[in-house]
Design a protein around this motif. Structure first.
Motif, PDB file in Angstrom:
ATOM      1  N   ASP A 194       0.812  -1.220   0.000  1.00 43.81           N
ATOM      2  CA  ASP A 194       0.000   0.000   0.000  1.00 43.81           C
ATOM      3  C   ASP A 194       0.848   1.274   0.000  1.00 43.81           C
ATOM      4  N   TYR A 195       2.126   1.148  -0.355  1.00 49.24           N
ATOM      5  CA  TYR A 195       2.991   2.321  -0.363  1.00 49.24           C
ATOM      6  C   TYR A 195       2.486   3.336  -1.387  1.00 49.24           C
ATOM      7  N   PRO A 196       2.406   4.632  -1.022  1.00 51.78           N
ATOM      8  CA  PRO A 196       1.841   5.649  -1.932  1.00 51.78           C
ATOM      9  C   PRO A 196       2.540   5.669  -3.291  1.00 51.78           C
ATOM     10  N   LYS A 197       1.762   5.468  -4.342  1.00 49.15           N
ATOM     11  CA  LYS A 197       2.324   5.389  -5.695  1.00 49.15           C
ATOM     12  C   LYS A 197       2.796   6.743  -6.217  1.00 49.15           C
ATOM     13  N   SER A 198       2.285   7.837  -5.667  1.00 51.54           N
ATOM     14  CA  SER A 198       2.635   9.162  -6.177  1.00 51.54           C
ATOM     15  C   SER A 198       4.014   9.638  -5.709  1.00 51.54           C
ATOM     16  N   ARG A 199       4.567   9.001  -4.700  1.00 53.08           N
ATOM     17  CA  ARG A 199       5.862   9.437  -4.165  1.00 53.08           C
ATOM     18  C   ARG A 199       7.003   9.125  -5.135  1.00 53.08           C
ATOM     19  N   LYS A 200       7.917  10.071  -5.229  1.00 51.92           N
ATOM     20  CA  LYS A 200       9.160   9.840  -5.947  1.00 51.92           C
ATOM     21  C   LYS A 200      10.242   9.459  -4.933  1.00 51.92           C
TER      22      LYS A 200
END
Length: 314
Positions: free
Chosen positions: A301-307
């Motif tokens: 569930d790690y945020p996909k939007s993070r770089k």
């Protein structure tokens, strides 16, 4: 709980033997029970060979040579009685906290000596300019902050690293951000009364980049405190970090540290400062990519939007 190890006398023949030998691995067969963990296995190995204390071991299993992570049950790796485990001796180890103390003390010593004893390094005494005085204060503050964070903030997921690596890591800090940076920034070419000092001495520009530096340092500290609060003392617990900086990138501590050194390079317009900025940013980006991939692999569930390190970019 019983856990026994039988050391094989030979890695076998053919291709498998060659790959095991080239990696300097020792093969073991293991007998496990349902409650066995990777830590139990490492302790059992250390009992057989006291020189191979747990921090010195890297254990892998399976054709893909999956690393057995400390604190994890062996059942999670589908290990059963008679299975093969590969052990690589990582060599003598040193504690990460000690490594950090050694790394950061170097720049503190070099900047202090070069700044305060110019006649030793440049063959003559001279008055430092405002830009030199400001950079000295900021750089010393940065590395003193790092020492204090090592003592009171950081909690390390890995207790040790190979002893020989401390020399490689120290070169980066002692030489690039220590002696090399100090020698060229505090030299007579930009001392009080020179044309370069006048060019770099605009009070507004100095104030702006000092503000950027302080913002970056405080933001970096905030990121370190967030990471500390994720891990209870004495554990290797890993959780998804959220909050200031972490909503944009996986490693805001690296992003803010880069910003701090950008301000130093911009203030001094010195090639030594630019060199350290480029090398340190490249290294931190490599670390950020590694941590970013690890977060994504570990947390579905790690945020996909993070770089990884740079917002909206990479």
């Amino acid at each position: 709980m019983q856990l026994s190890i039988a050391k094989r006398s030979s890695p076998g023949k053919g291709k498998d033997a060659k790959s095991a030998s080239s990696a300097q691995r020792i093969l073991f067969t293991v007998d496990v029970d349902d409650s066995s963990s990777v830590d139990d296995l490492k302790k059992a190995i250390a009992k057989k060979n006291k020189a191979l204390y747990p921090e010195r071991q890297r254990l892998t299993t399976g054709e893909a040579k999956s690393i057995l992570e400390a604190g994890i049950a062996l059942s999670k790796y589908n290990l059963k009685d008679g299975d093969t485990v590969y052990l690589k001796d990582l060599g003598p180890q040193i504690g990460w906290q000690t490594v950090f103390y050694i790394e950061y003390i170097g720049p503190i010593i070099f900047h202090y000596l070069v700044y305060n004893f110019p006649s030793i390094f440049y063959g003559r005494a001279f008055e430092h300019s405002e830009i030199q005085r400001r950079v000295y204060i900021l750089v010393m503050g940065h590395f003193i902050k790092r020492e204090l964070e090592t003592a009171f903030v950081h909690r390390f997921s890995h207790g040790t690293m190979p002893l020989l690596n401390v020399f490689k890591n120290s070169f980066h800090y002692h030489i690039l951000s220590g002696l090399n940076l100090a020698y060229w920034v505090y030299g007579p070419s930009s001392a009080q009364g020179t044309a370069l000092a006048a060019k770099l001495g605009n009070p507004t520009i100095i104030a702006i980049f000092t503000g950027v530096f302080l913002f970056a340092e405080l933001s970096n500290l905030s990121a370190h405190i967030t990471l500390r609060n994720l891990r209870p003392p004495g554990t290797r617990v890993r959780r998804i970090p959220y909050g200031y900086g972490f909503d944009m990138v996986s490693c805001p501590n690296y992003l803010f540290e880069t910003l701090a050194w950008v301000s130093v390079a911009a203030m001094t317009r010195n090639l030594a400062a630019v060199l350290f900025l480029v090398v340190s940013t490249a290294q931190m980006y490599i670390w950020a990519i590694k941590k970013h991939k690890q977060y994504r692999r570990e947390f579905p569930d790690y945020p996909k939007s993070r770089k990884a390190m740079f917002p909206l970019i990479a």
